[in-house]
Design an enzyme around this catalytic site. Structure first.
Site, PDB file in Angstrom:
ATOM      1  N   ASP A  15       0.854  -1.179   0.000  1.00 59.68           N
ATOM      2  CA  ASP A  15       0.000   0.000   0.000  1.00 59.68           C
ATOM      3  C   ASP A  15       0.899   1.241   0.000  1.00 59.68           C
ATOM      4  OD1 ASP A  15       0.937   0.311   2.629  1.00 59.68           O
ATOM      5  OD2 ASP A  15      -0.943  -0.370   3.536  1.00 59.68           O
ATOM      6  N   ALA A  16       0.317   2.415   0.151  1.00 59.93           N
ATOM      7  CA  ALA A  16       1.078   3.667   0.098  1.00 59.93           C
ATOM      8  C   ALA A  16       2.117   3.770   1.212  1.00 59.93           C
ATOM      9  CB  ALA A  16       0.124   4.866   0.167  1.00 59.93           C
TER      10      ALA A  16
END
Length: 134
Positions: A15-16
């Site tokens: 994810d980010a």
């Protein structure tokens, strides 16, 4: 001994924040199961062509312990836990390789069933496959 597949964590797995997206562990488990079967001479495409049947996932249970992160190197394992006439239960784990003892990140139990590729209806697993797995 369980089969072990090394996997490196890349951006597309995270994810980010650089943490592995939880559903990706199922992808890692799928790769390890496929390569485990291949190491035993059971290629899934060849099985379908030769027998008209194939394995499909029918049930999963996953427990997450610690997150994997960008650039981690994992060992993903697969081993036969149970075999029946039409299904197999595979125990799987994802471990982070470290300088010391590996860390358990995730573990799962995956049930795969044998079905006719044409009808998708359950059938008995061919005896030759069960013999190879024992």
């Amino acid at each position: 001994m369980p089969y072990e597949l090394p996997i490196r964590i890349y951006w597309e797995d995270t994810d980010a924040g650089g943490i592995v997206f939880y559903a990706n562990y199922l992808k890692f488990f799928e790769r390890a199961r496929t390569e485990w079967l291949r190491s035993l001479g059971i290629g899934q495409q060849a099985l379908r062509e030769q027998t008209g049947g194939m394995f499909v996932v029918s049930e999963t249970a996953v427990k997450y312990h610690r997150p994997a992160r960008l650039d981690d190197e994992l060992l993903v394992t697969a081993r036969l836990q149970e075999s029946g006439r039409a299904s197999l239960t595979i125990a799987q784990q994802a471990w982070r390789k470290t300088g010391g003892e590996p860390e358990l990140l995730c573990e799962g139990r995956i049930r795969i069933g044998w079905v006719s590729a044409a009808s998708m209806k359950p059938e008995r697993i061919p005896g030759s496959i069960l013999e190879t797995l024992q």
